[in-house]
Motif scaffolding. Structure first.
Motif, PDB file in Angstrom:
ATOM      1  N   GLN A  34       0.832  -1.207   0.000  1.00  0.00           N
ATOM      2  CA  GLN A  34       0.000   0.000   0.000  1.00  0.00           C
ATOM      3  C   GLN A  34       0.874   1.267   0.000  1.00  0.00           C
ATOM      4  OE1 GLN A  34      -2.197   1.026   3.596  1.00  0.00           O
ATOM      5  NE2 GLN A  34      -4.069   0.965   2.421  1.00  0.00           N
ATOM      6  N   ALA A  35       1.957   1.187   0.763  1.00  0.00           N
ATOM      7  CA  ALA A  35       2.844   2.350   0.845  1.00  0.00           C
ATOM      8  C   ALA A  35       3.456   2.658  -0.522  1.00  0.00           C
ATOM      9  CB  ALA A  35       3.931   2.088   1.871  1.00  0.00           C
ATOM     10  N   ILE A  36       3.834   1.612  -1.256  1.00  0.00           N
ATOM     11  CA  ILE A  36       4.406   1.826  -2.596  1.00  0.00           C
ATOM     12  C   ILE A  36       3.341   2.446  -3.506  1.00  0.00           C
ATOM     13  CG2 ILE A  36       5.378   0.691  -4.631  1.00  0.00           C
ATOM     14  CD1 ILE A  36       6.595  -1.392  -2.723  1.00  0.00           C
ATOM     15  N   CYS A  37       2.129   1.897  -3.423  1.00  0.00           N
ATOM     16  CA  CYS A  37       1.029   2.439  -4.239  1.00  0.00           C
ATOM     17  C   CYS A  37       0.839   3.925  -3.956  1.00  0.00           C
ATOM     18  CB  CYS A  37      -0.276   1.717  -3.923  1.00  0.00           C
ATOM     19  SG  CYS A  37      -0.409   0.148  -4.730  1.00  0.00           S
ATOM     20  N   ARG A  38       0.881   4.278  -2.690  1.00  0.00           N
ATOM     21  CA  ARG A  38       0.697   5.685  -2.318  1.00  0.00           C
ATOM     22  C   ARG A  38       1.783   6.564  -2.917  1.00  0.00           C
ATOM     23  NH1 ARG A  38      -1.932   6.453   3.481  1.00  0.00           N
ATOM     24  NH2 ARG A  38      -3.920   5.563   2.882  1.00  0.00           N
ATOM     25  N   GLU A  39       3.021   6.075  -2.808  1.00  0.00           N
ATOM     26  CA  GLU A  39       4.141   6.854  -3.324  1.00  0.00           C
ATOM     27  C   GLU A  39       4.004   7.068  -4.824  1.00  0.00           C
ATOM     28  OE1 GLU A  39       6.784   8.321  -1.744  1.00  0.00           O
ATOM     29  OE2 GLU A  39       5.720   7.845   0.094  1.00  0.00           O
ATOM     30  N   LEU A  40       3.642   5.990  -5.526  1.00  0.00           N
ATOM     31  CA  LEU A  40       3.526   6.098  -6.982  1.00  0.00           C
ATOM     32  C   LEU A  40       2.298   6.924  -7.366  1.00  0.00           C
ATOM     33  CD1 LEU A  40       4.536   2.501  -8.135  1.00  0.00           C
ATOM     34  CD2 LEU A  40       5.895   4.572  -8.307  1.00  0.00           C
ATOM     35  N   SER A  41       1.233   6.762  -6.601  1.00  0.00           N
ATOM     36  CA  SER A  41       0.012   7.519  -6.924  1.00  0.00           C
ATOM     37  C   SER A  41       0.237   9.016  -6.771  1.00  0.00           C
ATOM     38  CB  SER A  41      -1.132   7.090  -6.026  1.00  0.00           C
ATOM     39  OG  SER A  41      -1.434   5.751  -6.252  1.00  0.00           O
ATOM     40  N   ALA A  42       1.137   9.368  -5.877  1.00  0.00           N
ATOM     41  CA  ALA A  42       1.419  10.794  -5.680  1.00  0.00           C
ATOM     42  C   ALA A  42       2.009  11.410  -6.947  1.00  0.00           C
ATOM     43  CB  ALA A  42       2.358  10.970  -4.507  1.00  0.00           C
ATOM     44  N   LEU A  43       2.523  10.548  -7.836  1.00  0.00           N
ATOM     45  CA  LEU A  43       3.145  11.068  -9.065  1.00  0.00           C
ATOM     46  C   LEU A  43       2.147  11.173 -10.218  1.00  0.00           C
ATOM     47  CD1 LEU A  43       6.359   8.848  -8.989  1.00  0.00           C
ATOM     48  CD2 LEU A  43       6.173  11.223  -8.260  1.00  0.00           C
ATOM     49  N   LEU A  44       0.966  10.614 -10.029  1.00  0.00           N
ATOM     50  CA  LEU A  44       0.004  10.579 -11.140  1.00  0.00           C
ATOM     51  C   LEU A  44      -0.396  11.982 -11.597  1.00  0.00           C
ATOM     52  CD1 LEU A  44      -2.393   7.710  -9.995  1.00  0.00           C
ATOM     53  CD2 LEU A  44      -0.878   7.661 -11.963  1.00  0.00           C
ATOM     54  N   PHE A  45      -0.643  12.092 -12.870  1.00  0.00           N
ATOM     55  CA  PHE A  45      -1.093  13.345 -13.491  1.00  0.00           C
ATOM     56  C   PHE A  45      -0.147  14.517 -13.234  1.00  0.00           C
ATOM     57  CE2 PHE A  45      -5.002  10.849 -13.032  1.00  0.00           C
ATOM     58  CZ  PHE A  45      -5.273  10.714 -14.377  1.00  0.00           C
ATOM     59  N   GLN A  46       1.102  14.189 -13.155  1.00  0.00           N
ATOM     60  CA  GLN A  46       2.106  15.238 -13.053  1.00  0.00           C
ATOM     61  C   GLN A  46       3.219  14.927 -14.033  1.00  0.00           C
ATOM     62  OE1 GLN A  46       3.501  15.739  -9.029  1.00  0.00           O
ATOM     63  NE2 GLN A  46       1.390  15.721  -8.309  1.00  0.00           N
ATOM     64  N   TYR A  47       3.791  15.993 -14.583  1.00  0.00           N
ATOM     65  CA  TYR A  47       4.898  15.768 -15.496  1.00  0.00           C
ATOM     66  C   TYR A  47       6.143  15.459 -14.683  1.00  0.00           C
ATOM     67  CZ  TYR A  47       8.108  16.276 -19.348  1.00  0.00           C
ATOM     68  OH  TYR A  47       9.054  16.027 -20.304  1.00  0.00           O
ATOM     69  N   ASP A  48       6.824  14.412 -15.050  1.00  0.00           N
ATOM     70  CA  ASP A  48       8.032  14.043 -14.331  1.00  0.00           C
ATOM     71  C   ASP A  48       9.189  13.980 -15.317  1.00  0.00           C
ATOM     72  OD1 ASP A  48       8.466  12.065 -11.482  1.00  0.00           O
ATOM     73  OD2 ASP A  48      10.069  12.617 -12.854  1.00  0.00           O
ATOM     74  N   GLU A  49      10.201  14.762 -15.018  1.00  0.00           N
ATOM     75  CA  GLU A  49      11.325  14.820 -15.966  1.00  0.00           C
ATOM     76  C   GLU A  49      12.038  13.488 -16.077  1.00  0.00           C
ATOM     77  OE1 GLU A  49      14.041  17.992 -15.307  1.00  0.00           O
ATOM     78  OE2 GLU A  49      12.531  19.507 -15.759  1.00  0.00           O
ATOM     79  N   THR A  50      12.114  12.765 -14.962  1.00  0.00           N
ATOM     80  CA  THR A  50      12.813  11.475 -14.988  1.00  0.00           C
ATOM     81  C   THR A  50      12.105  10.517 -15.942  1.00  0.00           C
ATOM     82  OG1 THR A  50      12.630  11.849 -12.625  1.00  0.00           O
ATOM     83  CG2 THR A  50      14.028  10.032 -13.330  1.00  0.00           C
ATOM     84  N   PHE A  51      10.781  10.527 -15.875  1.00  0.00           N
ATOM     85  CA  PHE A  51      10.017   9.644 -16.757  1.00  0.00           C
ATOM     86  C   PHE A  51       9.867  10.241 -18.148  1.00  0.00           C
ATOM     87  CE2 PHE A  51       7.537   8.398 -12.692  1.00  0.00           C
ATOM     88  CZ  PHE A  51       8.546   7.533 -12.331  1.00  0.00           C
ATOM     89  N   ASP A  52      10.105  11.523 -18.254  1.00  0.00           N
ATOM     90  CA  ASP A  52       9.914  12.232 -19.511  1.00  0.00           C
ATOM     91  C   ASP A  52       8.457  12.118 -19.976  1.00  0.00           C
ATOM     92  OD1 ASP A  52      10.587  13.782 -21.615  1.00  0.00           O
ATOM     93  OD2 ASP A  52      11.360  12.142 -22.864  1.00  0.00           O
ATOM     94  N   GLY A  53       7.574  12.428 -19.083  1.00  0.00           N
ATOM     95  CA  GLY A  53       6.159  12.392 -19.445  1.00  0.00           C
ATOM     96  C   GLY A  53       5.270  12.507 -18.220  1.00  0.00           C
ATOM     97  N   VAL A  54       3.969  12.502 -18.507  1.00  0.00           N
ATOM     98  CA  VAL A  54       2.999  12.565 -17.413  1.00  0.00           C
ATOM     99  C   VAL A  54       2.589  11.134 -17.085  1.00  0.00           C
ATOM    100  CG1 VAL A  54       0.735  13.442 -16.719  1.00  0.00           C
ATOM    101  CG2 VAL A  54       2.133  14.737 -18.337  1.00  0.00           C
ATOM    102  N   LEU A  55       2.692  10.763 -15.806  1.00  0.00           N
ATOM    103  CA  LEU A  55       2.358   9.393 -15.422  1.00  0.00           C
ATOM    104  C   LEU A  55       0.842   9.223 -15.394  1.00  0.00           C
ATOM    105  CD1 LEU A  55       3.414   6.651 -14.443  1.00  0.00           C
ATOM    106  CD2 LEU A  55       3.288   7.493 -12.115  1.00  0.00           C
ATOM    107  N   LEU A  56       0.344   8.277 -16.169  1.00  0.00           N
ATOM    108  CA  LEU A  56      -1.103   8.044 -16.230  1.00  0.00           C
ATOM    109  C   LEU A  56      -1.513   6.779 -15.478  1.00  0.00           C
ATOM    110  CD1 LEU A  56      -1.974   8.857 -19.937  1.00  0.00           C
ATOM    111  CD2 LEU A  56      -1.993  10.357 -17.968  1.00  0.00           C
ATOM    112  N   ALA A  57      -0.661   5.770 -15.506  1.00  0.00           N
ATOM    113  CA  ALA A  57      -0.993   4.522 -14.830  1.00  0.00           C
ATOM    114  C   ALA A  57       0.299   3.771 -14.546  1.00  0.00           C
ATOM    115  CB  ALA A  57      -1.904   3.673 -15.703  1.00  0.00           C
ATOM    116  N   TYR A  58       0.239   2.880 -13.566  1.00  0.00           N
ATOM    117  CA  TYR A  58       1.448   2.102 -13.257  1.00  0.00           C
ATOM    118  C   TYR A  58       1.082   0.699 -12.802  1.00  0.00           C
ATOM    119  CZ  TYR A  58       0.172   3.270  -8.479  1.00  0.00           C
ATOM    120  OH  TYR A  58      -0.529   3.424  -7.308  1.00  0.00           O
ATOM    121  N   ASP A  59       2.044  -0.134 -12.930  1.00  0.00           N
ATOM    122  CA  ASP A  59       1.901  -1.484 -12.407  1.00  0.00           C
ATOM    123  C   ASP A  59       3.285  -1.846 -11.893  1.00  0.00           C
ATOM    124  OD1 ASP A  59       0.849  -3.901 -11.806  1.00  0.00           O
ATOM    125  OD2 ASP A  59       1.253  -4.790 -13.768  1.00  0.00           O
ATOM    126  N   PHE A  60       3.356  -2.543 -10.775  1.00  0.00           N
ATOM    127  CA  PHE A  60       4.706  -2.820 -10.282  1.00  0.00           C
ATOM    128  C   PHE A  60       4.805  -4.197  -9.632  1.00  0.00           C
ATOM    129  CE2 PHE A  60       2.587  -0.994  -6.631  1.00  0.00           C
ATOM    130  CZ  PHE A  60       3.037  -1.768  -5.569  1.00  0.00           C
TER     131      PHE A  60
END
Lengths: 616, 196
Positions: free
Chosen positions: B25-51
């Motif tokens: 759950q903690a990992i999900c929270r951390e990754l969800s905090a990045l959703l719908f934001q542009y991230d330079e490391t990813f070079d894009g806006v994070l829309l969805a993730y699976d891990f």
């Protein structure tokens, strides 16, 4: 963005007094304004300066206002030509405008321009949102007028004009820019007026926040909005300090009712406080409590509107989250928690049940911090005892969960009395007894519920001896009712003669004195209480298991009137003041002899007040 | 639609010790905090993730709060509309000066009149404004139409797209696809006839 690509030759327009020429068609006006904007880049800024000048008009003559409206409309059609670096002056004058200073039709033009700006480029979004929400705080001249009863109607109309436009604009922007609410909410939190500000300003702002919560923006940001409101309520709650009452003085229990009366007196009548009762800046405290009272009423009305719209269930989730965040762990919050109580009273079946289950879950979850768990069970006990709208079977089922949990604990624990080590257990026991003080009669009436309470005896007989540790006033009343109701045979070991607060009992509450925290004691704010009282179980209404004839007789020949309001006993039962005076406490008891008097002074009064003043 | 991409990433997520009871759950929270934001490391806006968590071993950081780092393998869906790429969105507002579009339900896009090709003319139809092609009467853009537009620029902070309808392959998605199908048919017929 293409500002140079204007179709017509700008030079040809210099000759015309474009600003004054009202005969120009809309399209021509747009072209003219575009030319003016484009001319800045070519170094010719006369037209542009003239344009900026129009935005700063201070006169409110008809032609000047009409001119401003025309320019604003033309600018709406030319936003693509506005450049953030070249037209800084123009933008800052647009964002510096206040809807409060404008006529309705100019407001419309300005709002349209702001919407176009926000939707056309991401660069302007924040400034546009900021400009719009700045109108939620009326300027000084408006607040002065609002306190003037002669012009208040006019000002109320003005408020409606401004706020309806702002709300509409925010909605339109969030439709065009779906992520706008996520930028709007932090701004709203930042702009929230401080509690020391004019209370009218705070009220107006909170009202607007709640209106936003009711709008589609609330579907995305409802939780954050409720958090903001809850936080402000809590802050005000904390501003009203009762530091002196909080003294950890065991002998003080006897005076609880006086303290309470003093408090009520202040809240209800605005009278001066008796010296030494509440050590606070009376005037400041009054303003704060009045402001809190009004904010509570606004919030109650909002919850009511949610209920009418059929969305209370959804709002309740957010409300509970904000309660958990801001109130649950707040050191003995006084009033803000009644928001939960009221929401529950509006929809006992859903919200009412959810509230208790969530509190039980928090109490039972071993990974939550100890004070949170103790606080949760204190809320639960107080809620189950005071909520008139909760059916007996529900209260019984909640008690069963608590009893089972405590019984399990007893089975696994082989320790002696050590209050600090078993705080959770003792708080659970005290909660059970407290609820039973209020509900024992109705629960014992149903055999099935009575059997559910059987394990309670073994809990109380356990080596951990909760009867010695829990609050003496609660224990005494509980035992009295248990004996009268035949809940179990009160053996010698249950004789409880040390009614003064013991060291043990203090220890289990910890330094926070959570043992004396009963959050839903009668609400001390007059207006807010009028929403709460119809669903509130006052101590005076409780039917104890023991023979009440004594009490009634006592009342008949009432000799000592603690509250000092002789007339109130003739008033209708439903009368609020009467109820308040009678409530829980000790309102009027006559005392036939010293022993009886001591007994009465200790119990009913203690049950409730063990509560509020102490808990505050 | 362009601008969407799937990325595999190996990430180290630092988790507060208080969250160690439920790491997933903690990992999900951390990754969800990045959703719908542009991230330079990813070079894009994070829309969805699976891990997936690579191993049960975690690295504890020295310090006042012993955060622990969990190594995870992630699959990320990213949105990165580069200039000149074609994206699609729904028209939400039309005025003579602009067309407002919402791309993928979250990103606002605007096409100003300067960037709308001459072919389109603003008209009022049934009380509603729309842009209609002068050469193909059926090619109309109104509120609710799915629009294909070319990205001019992308504001990474507010995820705002400045778009253009200048290229011929932009416009109503339905109409454009119908056109290309017809063109394909025509091409096939032409080839068949040639073979015959």
């Amino acid at each position: 963005m293409g500002a140079a690509e204007v179709q017509t030759d700008p030079s040809s327009l210099y000759e015309a007094d474009y600003v004054g020429n009202v005969d120009l068609s809309d399209t021509e006006m747009v072209h003219t304004v575009r030319n003016a904007l484009a001319s800045v880049q070519t170094g010719e800024s006369d037209l542009y300066n003239e344009l900026v000048g129009v935005m700063h008009i201070k006169e409110f003559s008809n032609p000047a206002v009409a001119q401003l409206e025309i320019i604003l409309k033309a600018l709406s059609g030319s936003v693509a030509c506005i450049d953030i670096t070249h037209h800084r002056k123009l933008l800052s004058s647009i964002f510096g405008m206040s809807l409060w200073d404008l006529q309705p039709y100019v407001m419309d033009a300005l709002v349209d321009l702001v919407i176009s700006l926000a939707a056309t480029s991401g660069k302007y979004l924040d400034s546009c949102l900021n400009m719009l929400i700045s109108n939620f705080i009326p300027p000084r001249w408006a607040t002065n007028k609002l306190s003037n009863s002669r012009v208040i109607d006019k000002m109320t109309d003005k408020m409606t004009e401004v706020f309806s436009r702002v709300h509409e604009a925010l909605l339109k922007i969030s439709l065009l820019v779906p992520l706008a609410p996520s930028r709007l909410l932090p701004m709203l939190a930042q702009r929230m007026p401080k509690s020391n500000k004019n209370d009218q300003v705070v009220r107006i702002y909170v009202k607007n926040l709640l209106e936003l919560e009711n709008s589609p923006i609330g579907q995305v940001g409802g939780r954050m909005i409720l958090m903001m409101v809850m936080e402000r309520l809590r802050d005000l709650d904390l501003e009203i300090g009762w530091d002196d009452i909080l003294q950890d003085d065991s002998s003080r229990g006897m005076f609880d009712m006086e303290l309470e009366d003093a408090v009520e007196g202040t809240m209800n009548e605005g009278d001066e406080l008796p010296v030494g009762s509440v050590n606070q800046d009376t005037s400041g405290g009054d303003i704060m409590s009045e402001c809190l009272d009004k904010l509570m009423v606004i919030s109650f009305e909002h919850l009511e509107s949610c209920q009418n719209a059929g969305r209370l269930d959804q709002v309740f989730e957010n409300l509970f989250a904000s309660f958990e965040n801001f109130i649950l762990n707040t050191y003995k919050s006084k009033v803000s928690q009644f928001l939960m109580f009221y929401a529950c009273s509006l929809d006992p079946e859903n919200c009412g049940a959810k509230f208790s289950s969530k509190l039980v879950d928090i109490f039972l979850s071993s990974n939550k911090p100890r004070p949170t768990r103790m606080s949760a069970v204190a809320y639960l006990a107080s809620y189950l005892a005071r909520a008139k709208f909760l059916p007996v079977y529900f209260v019984a089922s909640m008690l069963k969960r608590l009893v089972d949990e405590c019984a399990d604990y007893c089975r696994t624990c082989n320790d002696d009395i050590r209050p600090e080590a078993h705080q959770i257990f003792y708080s659970g026991c005290q909660s059970i007894m407290y609820v039973l003080c209020f509900r024992m009669r109705s629960i014992l009436d149903v055999p099935h519920f009575r059997t559910q309470l059987i394990p309670l005896e073994s809990i109380l007989m356990h080596k951990l001896n909760p009867l010695m540790v829990c609050l003496p006033s609660v224990v005494a009343e509980f035992l009295r009712q248990a004996k009268a109701g035949g809940l179990f045979i009160v053996s010698d070991s249950f004789i409880f003669d040390d009614l003064l607060e013991s060291e043990l009992s203090r220890a289990f509450g910890g330094c926070e004195r959570l043992d004396t925290f009963f959050p839903f004691d009668p609400c001390l704010l007059k207006d807010a209480n009028s929403f709460i009282s119809p669903n509130f179980n006052y101590w005076s209404m409780v039917k104890a298991t023991y023979d009440e004839d004594d009490d009634e007789d006592d009342e008949d020949d009432a000799e000592i009137i603690v509250n000092g309001d002789e007339e109130s006993d003739e008033e209708d039962e439903a009368d609020l003041d009467y109820a308040m005076n009678k409530m829980s406490i000790t309102p009027k008891h006559s005392f036939k002899n010293k022993m009886e008097r001591d007994r009465l002074m200790k119990m009913p009064s203690r049950i409730r007040p063990s509560t509020s003043p102490e808990s505050l | 639609m362009e601008g969407l991409k799937l990325s595999d990433a190996e990430l180290m997520v630092y988790i507060h010790p208080s969250k160690c009871r439920n790491v997933f759950q903690a990992i999900c929270r951390e990754l969800s905090a990045l959703l719908f934001q542009y991230d330079e490391t990813f070079d894009g806006v994070l829309l969805a993730y699976d891990f997936t968590v690579e191993s049960k071993q975690a690295k504890i950081l020295a310090g006042l709060n012993p955060y622990f780092g969990v190594r995870i393998n992630t699959k990320l869906l990213l949105f990165d509309p580069k200039p000149n790429s074609l994206v699609e969105g729904k028209i939400v507002k039309i005025s003579p000066e602009s067309i407002h579009v919402v791309v993928l339900g979250f990103s606002a896009a605007v096409i100003t009149d300067i960037d709308i090709r001459e072919e389109f003319k603003y008209k009022m139809r049934d009380g509603e404004g729309c842009f209609v092609s002068r050469s193909h009467k059926r090619h109309a853009l109104k509120v609710g139409t799915m629009l294909r537009l070319q990205v001019e620029s992308f504001d990474e902070e507010v995820l705002h797209i400045a778009g253009s309808l200048m290229p011929a392959n932009t416009g109503c998605v339905k109409w454009l696809e119908k056109q290309s199908e017809e063109a394909l048919h025509m091409d096939r017929d032409h080839k068949r006839r040639k073979i015959a």
